[in-house]
Design an enzyme around this catalytic site. Structure first.
Site, PDB file in Angstrom:
ATOM      1  CG  ASN A 127      -0.214  -0.088   2.525  1.00 37.08           C
ATOM      2  OD1 ASN A 127       0.754  -0.854   2.662  1.00 37.08           O
ATOM      3  ND2 ASN A 127      -0.670   0.658   3.518  1.00 37.08           N
ATOM      4  NE  ARG A 128       3.418   2.055   5.148  1.00 36.02           N
ATOM      5  CZ  ARG A 128       4.617   1.955   5.710  1.00 36.02           C
ATOM      6  NH1 ARG A 128       5.635   2.665   5.225  1.00 36.02           N
ATOM      7  NH2 ARG A 128       4.820   1.164   6.746  1.00 36.02           N
ATOM      8  N   GLY A 129       5.256   2.962  -0.393  1.00 37.61           N
ATOM      9  CA  GLY A 129       6.697   2.781  -0.522  1.00 37.61           C
ATOM     10  C   GLY A 129       7.107   1.785  -1.584  1.00 37.61           C
ATOM     11  CB  ILE A 130       9.760  -0.827  -1.540  1.00 33.93           C
ATOM     12  CG1 ILE A 130      10.978   0.077  -1.338  1.00 33.93           C
ATOM     13  CG2 ILE A 130      10.132  -2.043  -2.376  1.00 33.93           C
ATOM     14  CD1 ILE A 130      12.095  -0.554  -0.528  1.00 33.93           C
ATOM     15  CB  VAL A 178       2.141 -11.118   7.141  1.00 32.95           C
ATOM     16  CG1 VAL A 178       1.738 -10.590   5.775  1.00 32.95           C
ATOM     17  CG2 VAL A 178       3.053 -10.132   7.871  1.00 32.95           C
ATOM     18  N   GLY A 189       6.851  -5.576   6.103  1.00 32.90           N
ATOM     19  CA  GLY A 189       7.906  -5.550   7.120  1.00 32.90           C
ATOM     20  C   GLY A 189       7.778  -4.346   8.038  1.00 32.90           C
ATOM     21  CE1 TYR A 225      13.625  -4.100   8.187  1.00 27.88           C
ATOM     22  CE2 TYR A 225      15.950  -3.672   7.735  1.00 27.88           C
ATOM     23  CZ  TYR A 225      14.630  -3.707   7.320  1.00 27.88           C
ATOM     24  OH  TYR A 225      14.324  -3.363   6.028  1.00 27.88           O
ATOM     25  CE  LYS A 284      13.197  -6.606   5.698  1.00 28.43           C
ATOM     26  NZ  LYS A 284      12.064  -6.821   4.772  1.00 28.43           N
TER      27      LYS A 284
END
Length: 234
Positions: A11-14, A49, A77, A140, A144
């Site tokens: 829904n936003r960003g990347i 998620v 994330g 984080y 990742k």
């Protein structure tokens, strides 16, 4: 006919840039968000998620609307940055539950239909932090980094069914998050990037579109950095 695509956290960003890039290529794209708020020009499924039932419901909605998911982009994330001495167990486990276990949940829900179709693309959005580490981001970076092991294991499991699993690892990206960084932090970051600038979300989306496209059919288990050279050697 376009493919059925699901982008988590789209829904936003990347995630939004990825969704728009794939939709522009003719795919039927649904994005997920925890709010389920509308996104102009894209279908949206409400999904957390961290919850398997929520993931299942989102996939069921996508399957009814646009067919079984053929391209899955696991992008959802969060961050909860803190130095280890001050990092709570809840902050550590919640980031892993969203970023890594969340990716497992959506991949697991996608895999059986892909196996039946004998085709599919899974693309996991990692980070340069997952390859090189970053002070204050133990949770984080661990989440990742875990995506690399997850994707490479799936690449070995699913290759015989023509299902690929790859990772895109962005570095610093022009976003609301980097816009509010102190100038000295921006300068330090730019000084460490050989290309001397941040990425755009469209540049990350282009790497994802390539991995999702026909030219990348023989690429699996790969980690594609989009970081201006920041993480080279990892």
């Amino acid at each position: 006919m376009g493919r059925s695509v699901l982008v988590t956290g789209g829904n936003r960003g990347i995630g939004l840039a990825i969704a728009r890039r794939l939709a522009a290529g003719g795919d039927s794209v649904t994005v997920t968000s925890r709010s389920g708020d509308p996104v102009d020009g894209l279908s949206v499924a409400r999904c957390d998620v961290r919850d398997a039932a929520s993931v299942d419901a989102a996939f069921a909605a996508v399957e009814q609307e646009q067919g079984p998911v053929e391209v899955l982009v696991a992008n959802a994330g969060i961050t909860q940055d803190q130095l280890l001495a001050l990092l709570s167990e809840e902050a550590f486990t919640s980031v892993l539950d969203t970023n890594l276990t969340g990716a497992y949940r959506v991949a697991k829900r996608a895999v059986r239909p892909m196996m039946r179709m004998r085709r599919g693309r899974m693309i996991f959005i990692s980070s340069v932090s997952g390859l090189s580490g970053n002070a204050g981001q133990a949770n984080y970076a661990a989440s990742k980094a875990g995506l690399v092991g997850l994707a490479r294991s799936l690449a070995r499991e699913l290759g015989s069914r023509a299902i690929t699993a790859n990772v895109v690892a962005p570095g610093f990206v022009e976003s609301d998050m980097t816009a509010v960084l102190p100038e000295e932090r921006k300068a330090a970051a730019l000084g460490a990037i050989p290309l001397g600038r941040f990425a755009t979300t469209d540049e990350v989306a282009a790497a994802v579109a390539f991995l999702a496209g026909p030219e990348a059919g023989y690429i699996t288990g790969a980690v594609i950095p989009v970081d201006g050279g920041l993480g080279m050697g990892h």
